[in-house]
Design a protein around this motif. Structure first.
Motif, PDB file in Angstrom:
ATOM      1  N   LEU A  42       0.828  -1.205   0.000  1.00 42.92           N
ATOM      2  CA  LEU A  42       0.000   0.000   0.000  1.00 42.92           C
ATOM      3  C   LEU A  42       0.866   1.259   0.000  1.00 42.92           C
ATOM      4  O   LEU A  42       0.621   2.202  -0.758  1.00 42.92           O
ATOM      5  CB  LEU A  42      -0.926  -0.003   1.228  1.00 42.92           C
TER       6      LEU A  42
ATOM      7  N   LEU B 180      -6.816  -2.238  -0.555  1.00 44.79           N
ATOM      8  CA  LEU B 180      -7.750  -2.153   0.571  1.00 44.79           C
ATOM      9  C   LEU B 180      -8.917  -3.101   0.368  1.00 44.79           C
ATOM     10  O   LEU B 180      -9.331  -3.814   1.277  1.00 44.79           O
ATOM     11  CB  LEU B 180      -8.298  -0.737   0.719  1.00 44.79           C
ATOM     12  N   GLN B 181      -9.469  -3.095  -0.842  1.00 44.64           N
ATOM     13  CA  GLN B 181     -10.676  -3.877  -1.056  1.00 44.64           C
ATOM     14  C   GLN B 181     -10.386  -5.367  -1.137  1.00 44.64           C
ATOM     15  O   GLN B 181     -11.244  -6.185  -0.807  1.00 44.64           O
ATOM     16  CB  GLN B 181     -11.421  -3.360  -2.290  1.00 44.64           C
ATOM     17  N   ASP B 182      -9.183  -5.714  -1.556  1.00 47.45           N
ATOM     18  CA  ASP B 182      -8.818  -7.130  -1.531  1.00 47.45           C
ATOM     19  C   ASP B 182      -8.897  -7.648  -0.093  1.00 47.45           C
ATOM     20  O   ASP B 182      -9.428  -8.735   0.164  1.00 47.45           O
ATOM     21  CB  ASP B 182      -7.409  -7.319  -2.091  1.00 47.45           C
TER      22      ASP B 182
ATOM     23  N   GLN C 173       0.890   4.126  -2.813  1.00 40.30           N
ATOM     24  CA  GLN C 173       0.634   5.520  -2.441  1.00 40.30           C
ATOM     25  C   GLN C 173       1.756   6.412  -2.965  1.00 40.30           C
ATOM     26  O   GLN C 173       1.506   7.511  -3.476  1.00 40.30           O
ATOM     27  CB  GLN C 173       0.516   5.644  -0.917  1.00 40.30           C
TER      28      GLN C 173
ATOM     29  N   HIS D 241       1.440   7.096  -6.477  1.00 39.09           N
ATOM     30  CA  HIS D 241       0.153   7.696  -6.830  1.00 39.09           C
ATOM     31  C   HIS D 241      -0.669   6.761  -7.711  1.00 39.09           C
ATOM     32  O   HIS D 241      -1.359   7.206  -8.622  1.00 39.09           O
ATOM     33  CB  HIS D 241       0.357   9.047  -7.534  1.00 39.09           C
ATOM     34  N   ASP D 242      -0.561   5.477  -7.441  1.00 42.36           N
ATOM     35  CA  ASP D 242      -1.380   4.501  -8.178  1.00 42.36           C
ATOM     36  C   ASP D 242      -2.680   4.312  -7.389  1.00 42.36           C
ATOM     37  O   ASP D 242      -2.851   3.365  -6.629  1.00 42.36           O
ATOM     38  CB  ASP D 242      -0.608   3.184  -8.318  1.00 42.36           C
ATOM     39  N   VAL D 243      -3.604   5.242  -7.626  1.00 41.90           N
ATOM     40  CA  VAL D 243      -4.824   5.307  -6.831  1.00 41.90           C
ATOM     41  C   VAL D 243      -5.674   4.065  -7.006  1.00 41.90           C
ATOM     42  O   VAL D 243      -6.269   3.550  -6.055  1.00 41.90           O
ATOM     43  CB  VAL D 243      -5.632   6.574  -7.213  1.00 41.90           C
ATOM     44  N   VAL D 244      -5.713   3.577  -8.236  1.00 44.80           N
ATOM     45  CA  VAL D 244      -6.490   2.372  -8.507  1.00 44.80           C
ATOM     46  C   VAL D 244      -5.948   1.191  -7.703  1.00 44.80           C
ATOM     47  O   VAL D 244      -6.701   0.433  -7.091  1.00 44.80           O
ATOM     48  CB  VAL D 244      -6.475   2.067 -10.024  1.00 44.80           C
ATOM     49  N   LYS D 245      -4.661   1.084  -7.669  1.00 46.33           N
ATOM     50  CA  LYS D 245      -4.053  -0.036  -6.940  1.00 46.33           C
ATOM     51  C   LYS D 245      -4.265   0.118  -5.428  1.00 46.33           C
ATOM     52  O   LYS D 245      -4.488  -0.866  -4.729  1.00 46.33           O
ATOM     53  CB  LYS D 245      -2.558  -0.115  -7.259  1.00 46.33           C
ATOM     54  N   CYS D 246      -4.164   1.326  -4.925  1.00 38.40           N
ATOM     55  CA  CYS D 246      -4.421   1.556  -3.502  1.00 38.40           C
ATOM     56  C   CYS D 246      -5.798   1.006  -3.147  1.00 38.40           C
ATOM     57  O   CYS D 246      -5.972   0.309  -2.146  1.00 38.40           O
ATOM     58  CB  CYS D 246      -4.384   3.050  -3.173  1.00 38.40           C
ATOM     59  N   GLN D 247      -6.779   1.334  -3.974  1.00 43.38           N
ATOM     60  CA  GLN D 247      -8.134   0.860  -3.701  1.00 43.38           C
ATOM     61  C   GLN D 247      -8.211  -0.664  -3.806  1.00 43.38           C
ATOM     62  O   GLN D 247      -8.851  -1.316  -2.978  1.00 43.38           O
ATOM     63  CB  GLN D 247      -9.114   1.512  -4.685  1.00 43.38           C
ATOM     64  N   GLU D 248      -7.549  -1.223  -4.803  1.00 43.09           N
ATOM     65  CA  GLU D 248      -7.545  -2.678  -4.951  1.00 43.09           C
ATOM     66  C   GLU D 248      -6.968  -3.364  -3.709  1.00 43.09           C
ATOM     67  O   GLU D 248      -7.482  -4.387  -3.249  1.00 43.09           O
ATOM     68  CB  GLU D 248      -6.735  -3.095  -6.191  1.00 43.09           C
TER      69      GLU D 248
END
Lengths: 426, 426, 426, 426
Positions: free
Chosen positions: B359, B375-377, B363, B366-373
């Protein structure tokens, strides 16, 4: 306890010269602007707001309640309290009873008492949000919406009885505030609950006398914390339409989600002829039930602007039933109600000052700045002399709060009722 | 009533095969991702949440309360109830007392009782938002902030006594929830009220034993409806700093304005070493005190993500005191608390699954999509087998709700205590 | 375009008799109540509000923008516009520049121009929420809080340059509104972002001239939709304390979560000597940037009540920098600003009428009803004659909106600038 | 650019073993619980969500916009982008056009292109919230509600043209989002605006082909900041009823006041057969238009629970039109949409797992704890293997985000379109 007319006149004397001075100045100023001051005074005098029987004692929160001395402990004393309010303000000429908290024992005596105070019985209110002692069924999981038929029947039956009680007193409308809903996702099937509610309301509606109205209140949350069956005006309006011509929506100012444009809802309902009742209070956070006008007086004015417009332009809408529905947690309940009545009259008077013709013209020209100037010109006017005049001409107090205090009303009530009396109901 | 270990084992037997199957699958899956399952299990077992003594009976709203059968009617029974919760869940190893509702009569007997349930005494809570019978001064207009010195002194004295009571029981912290505020504009001078509060808190702080902590709770509104002296984390933080190193802010999930980013507040407080205590509950509208995780489980996860980060990276912050502060209006209070404990452990487990290193990298890029992935994983993983395993290894129930029902705990409590017992306090 | 003094005098003539009549009546009334009318007039005259350079053209929303004719297309024209406002209202004696939208080319010419309008340069505003053409680094993922050091350095450097520009113009303060935050959970590490922000602010603070102040603005959301680094007053206050004595919190009325008690925040900050700047606007939903006083005028009054109290009782707090920060989407920007200035002066005048001594007495006696009466007596007073008098004595217009229209200011501006000019900036 | 099927198969290969393992485990687990896994997979495959043509470029806020490289600069490229989404996810088989941003030049070529991507044209969207170049009338003060008849006529005419355009493409519904309202109290007469809107909608309705539907969207605020003509579902529902059987309400998740219970609105509309369309997005504060499921995934699940119930039990309601209406401010728009589609399918799959029969039983028994357990058992299940399976069987990607990245789709688009292309429209 009753307020002695001569003592009230004495109290007024001190203020009379100042009042006359202020009124003459304002009256002159308004007349020059084209206002018909006499007509405004007449409207202010005619405007009467019902006091609910449960608002005469101290309210509280789930964290506790701080009692108030000299509370009325029975229906007779509650009517006396409204009598005091009406004597001082001349705008509280009605009481709204809550059943079963205030079932009369001797109807003719009660009617006579109210009559002696020049008070009528406005809408009666049913209660299916609390269990009554010895009730067969519990409302823990809802009343008119309950999945259990016998609970629904008990709640319908209660409403029918409330109508009968009101009928004996001269009431002409029933207000149903339905607390039914759910505390958790999944607890309730929204469609089943709505369908049961519609059916139950129709059953109650069938028992309504021909000259009565049914008011359906809405509220987004509390006491239920996840869903409420009648959560908004749209649901209430839909149910009122389903019931019939005598069914209407009732708007309570505190029963909206944050930032709701209430004046627009009022306008829509009046256009469609479905605004039946109106409950006044104020709030900053939720359904705080604070003194009317103590938090958002400009909103109150905007709402009155919509109401005045509707009363003048929407013959399809009946004259609404007005009531204060506030809770008095730390103020003397009677003083709190006096402040509320003053705020209501003030907002009404200011709305009456709006030059509707000028406003319509500015709206059509899209002169947004002028529209605002017109509204704010009315709002910024200090209309207190108008209120004083209207009260004075009706035999009330120039300044009700001052009169209440100088006549030592509360002290007298405590002498009569003691320090520990507790109002029945909440 | 105590739960018999052998009956609990029997209840677990039915689920054991299924549990083992699920756990093995999940454990394998997590291990392949690089998770240290053993370490996660250890953390879950160590995580203990205090149960407040007032949460074991039915709560209510200002509109009324529907009681629950078999409620504990004294402190001993409350401790027994927490004992039942702890036996089943192995995560409720503490009780948080509310004074004066739960003053022990025989301290050593009470401590022994708690000890027999493997329960410790966590933070003690004072009460200056209600008047106690025979109290000299009233808190109607505030306590620690009151303009009247003798009211403030009474409130300070009460807090001192609460500390003394807690000290005898082994508590190490005092939680002050100050309801002080005002219902109307003008009622209170904000600066005077704040200054009095700061001074009063400092007086209480002086009496705090060296190994104690002071937790200062904040809340934006209710029971006061216009202003609350300690309305937000900023005020609490400022006051805690003014008191000294042993003073901390306490975060209650329900005590925020709509849409507040609570996880950010948690992060800020932990960075500054000032997050002392934490109260769990859930809400949709205001301080609804609903079951933890019943309305916004993803928010709870995000908050736990902040807490886990802080516990791992902020040695400047003490280990927080955890407590459930919910009200059980229509559910069996013990079942409600079991659901809350499950939701807390679930959110904690999911937060422990977040790959913090990955994470941080995302961060920084700045890979925002991956940050969300990332957390959601973690969030999307079904962690129930981990919770079951942690409980089972500690001797608790694989499925506490099912065990509670199959062992007929409530029925037994009603047999013991009757249908009309009422929990002391609210 | 400049307003001709003699034409303004002519415009005033029509209203003079009415004004004198109204003022005399009000003045007499207030004097009888014990008000020092002269002192109030003096305070009203002294109260000057800065106009931001970006507020002179039409604003818009993310869905589009409807332009306004005659917009100022360069800094000189913007200063002329403020000059028009100041000539009419005598309360807009300052301009607040936004860099890089309004970098002067010829400093002494610009200063001379402003001076000719009797306008000073108030706080300068930096911009790190948009990318400038040819900028090396992008602020897409933050500026002062960015994980990337060179982005932070560019943003710090920009602020330093803004200080230098302001210094040449006579400004004495820098306002930083930091839009930094995140749009999604997980995108940003709260602690890292806060730490970077604190460090960056300290770097900027170091370059601040000795007689300057740094204002740190806060905002809960927008343009970021999940988190904002400086989300509330508590964060701003903490950062200002970390920077030093010249750093202060700036309050913008629209930058709060729903229902926030802003007047209490103002009181707290002034008690602690940390309220540096203040941005006026109004809103119903979010940061709507509506005309001041158009939605919640009573809130504005309550906030001014807190400001007046602080200005009189908190020598520890500097005199705040006042600015209007509104967006004019459908009104003529100059008319909108005139309405805003009027609403500000009105609220200020009403707050000055509050009998603070009487209020303190009522507060100490817990006479809640009287507290409300005192506040509302001031609020209900029609203070427009005071505003007219203050303006007239300073050489402004009795009624600025009417004068603006009768002098055909906008028509003249369109003649000069054309219908398609577009204000630089937003 | 099109994704090569063999390269996609290669991308899937890496995940296939893991997927099979996970799916088998979950499938087994669900089957044991009585779920019909095949039927769920079928429903997931059938569920197709339209992508709006304006969502393929970077969005922004009123403070600015950070562009994204490789944006589609014409309708053909937009359709190609949806094609990419559909190839990967197999759930984006429709595009929803916005007129006048996306008027086709060559209809048959455009239809052929869409067909080649297996994409249909869903609802068409009109735009009367912005002025188009060379338009005769301006929508600054409203369109369908405007007091000016010729503005209303222009807006009605535009909608009629949109229907004609849609008709040529095979669309079967028109979505009207009416931004009309007012920014200030007094600006608009609510009743006039509502009446004009009703009349205008009826005029548009008359031109609707027989097999078309009209969707009436509602929204409480923005871009107007004081009132919006169609502010809530109640207003939309009333207008839809006034228009006729082919008119329906459209629910957009972001268009509600704070804390609104949206799932209840959905249930009410479906019971009354009036839920026509549905727009997905997520939000924390206002109409943030964030990635679906990124902020409140449990709310999304509860809403899907209501939708699934309605689709199974309300034959009176048509199958709703689904669309994503989100704005992609800092993420790659295509990745953002992939995350949204995943979140939608996840919530749908979890809702399909709810044992409706068990739930109904628990509701009827008022077993609130069990109701919650049933919902949360479904919600806590990790359904990703189901989504993977449904995609894989339809020829899509096991993990669309990973495939998108490993196939370097964005890089290819940039190569094709350059770094500075800007999507038409917002």
């Amino acid at each position: 306890m009753r307020i002695d007319k001569s003592r009230l006149d004495d109290a007024n004397k001190k203020d009379e010269a100042r009042h006359k001075d202020h009124f003459d100045f304002l009256s002159n100023q308004l007349t020059m602007k084209g206002c018909d001051v006499e007509s405004i005074l007449k409207k202010l005098s005619d405007f009467q707001v019902a006091i609910p029987s449960w608002a005469l004692g101290a309210g509280g929160t789930r964290f506790g309640r701080f009692g108030f001395q000299g509370e009325p402990s029975n229906l007779e004393q509650k009517i006396d309290d409204v009598g005091i309010l009406h004597t001082l303000t001349k705008t509280a000429g009605a009481i709204s009873l809550h059943i079963p908290w205030d079932v009369p024992k001797d109807y003719s005596a009660i009617k006579e008492l109210a009559n002696s105070h020049d008070i009528i019985f406005d809408a009666v209110n049913s209660n299916t949000f609390q269990d009554q002692k010895n009730a067969k069924e519990s409302y823990r999981f809802g009343s008119l919406s309950n999945t259990n038929r016998s609970v629904r029947e008990q709640a319908i039956q209660h409403n029918t009885e409330v109508i009968q009680i009101g009928d004996k007193l001269g009431s002409k409308s029933l207000t149903i505030w339905l607390a039914d809903g759910s505390n958790f996702p999944g607890q309730s099937n929204f469609q089943t609950a709505l369908q049961h509610t519609e059916d139950s309301l129709k059953d109650i509606y069938k028992t309504l006398p021909n000259d009565w109205k049914l008011f359906i209140e809405y509220k987004p949350y509390e006491p239920n914390f996840y869903s409420t069956v009648i959560q908004d005006w749209g649901t209430s309006f839909m149910l009122a339409n389903a019931c019939g011509d005598k069914a209407y929506t009732l708007v309570d100012l505190g029963h909206h989600l944050p930032n709701t444009n209430i004046e627009q809802i009022v306008s829509t309902l009046m256009l469609k002829g479905k605004l039946g009742g109106f409950h006044f209070n104020d709030s900053k956070y939720g359904d705080d039930d604070s003194t009317v006008g103590s938090v958002k007086p400009y909103s109150l004015f905007l709402i009155f602007n919509a109401l005045v417009y509707g009363m003048e332009n929407n013959p399809q809408n009946p004259y609404p039933a007005w009531m204060i529905d506030a809770s008095h947690n730390i103020k003397d309940p009677l003083e709190d109600l006096i402040q509320s009545l003053e705020a209501i009259q003030e907002a009404y008077a200011k709305a009456l000052l709006v030059d509707q013709k000028l406003l319509t013209g500015a709206q059509q020209n899209h002169d947004v700045v002028k529209c605002q100037e017109i509204l704010q010109d009315a709002y910024r006017t200090d209309v207190r002399p108008l209120l004083e005049k209207a009260r004075l001409e009706s035999g009330g107090a120039i300044n009700p709060i001052n009169a209440y205090r100088s006549l030592q009303v509360r002290e007298n009530l405590i002498d009569e009722r003691g320090t520990d009396s507790v109002a029945s109901g909440l």
